[in-house]
Design a protein around this motif. Structure first.
Motif, mmCIF file in Angstrom:
data_model
loop_
_atom_site.group_PDB
_atom_site.id
_atom_site.type_symbol
_atom_site.label_atom_id
_atom_site.label_comp_id
_atom_site.label_asym_id
_atom_site.label_seq_id
_atom_site.Cartn_x
_atom_site.Cartn_y
_atom_site.Cartn_z
ATOM 1 N N SER A 74 -1.307 8.646 2.230
ATOM 2 C CA SER A 74 -2.303 8.051 3.138
ATOM 3 C C SER A 74 -3.568 7.692 2.363
ATOM 4 O O SER A 74 -4.184 6.653 2.607
ATOM 5 N N GLU A 78 -5.220 3.864 2.082
ATOM 6 C CA GLU A 78 -6.626 3.583 2.399
ATOM 7 C C GLU A 78 -7.384 3.090 1.174
ATOM 8 O O GLU A 78 -8.197 2.175 1.257
ATOM 9 N N LYS A 81 -6.560 -0.475 0.763
ATOM 10 C CA LYS A 81 -7.195 -1.295 1.808
ATOM 11 C C LYS A 81 -8.680 -1.493 1.542
ATOM 12 O O LYS A 81 -9.219 -2.567 1.753
#
Length: 137
Positions: A74, A78, A81
């Protein structure tokens, strides 16, 4: 090297890795964070124009796969992104105590991850990392 981030919820692993990295004089500073969320918060602060001197861009991140709050995968999603290292790339290496086939295959989908190592780091691992990614000129 100025800063190494250890991102792992296991305090014993962080202690052992930090001790080894200090003993081998790998970095001026080593910062241990307990999960991917803490690491993202830290890295986001580094990018802020008014970030204090205590927020430095790491040269190297050791990232655990399995952590509470935000796991390594995760974090990587992120991180990608938010484009946190598009200008000045950081070396990211995964640390794992249980390298399942699924995890290793999933790691291949993240171009930012350069390699993975089993916990805890050894002198051999650190020498390999230094020679491969931080050759002194």
């Amino acid at each position: 090297m100025d800063l190494v981030l250890l991102v792992d919820d296991d305090e014993t692993t962080n202690y052992l890795n930090e001790r080894l990295l200090k003993e081998m004089q790998v970095a001026k500073e080593i910062l241990a964070l307990k999960n991917g969320r803490e690491a993202l918060d830290y890295l986001t602060r580094v990018e802020e124009p008014n970030a204090g001197a205590e927020y430095k861009r790491p040269d190297l991140i050791f990232l655990d796969i399995k952590m509470p709050v935000m796991d390594g995968f995760s974090f990587l999603e992120e991180y990608h992104k938010l484009q946190l290292d598009e200008v000045d790339p950081v070396i990211i290496l995964m640390l794992t105590s249980s390298a399942s086939f699924y995890d290793l295959e999933k790691l291949k989908t993240f171009r930012k991850v350069r390699k993975h190592f089993s916990k805890a780091l050894t002198k051999h691992d650190v020498n390999e990392i230094m020679n491969e990614f931080f050759k002194k000129i």
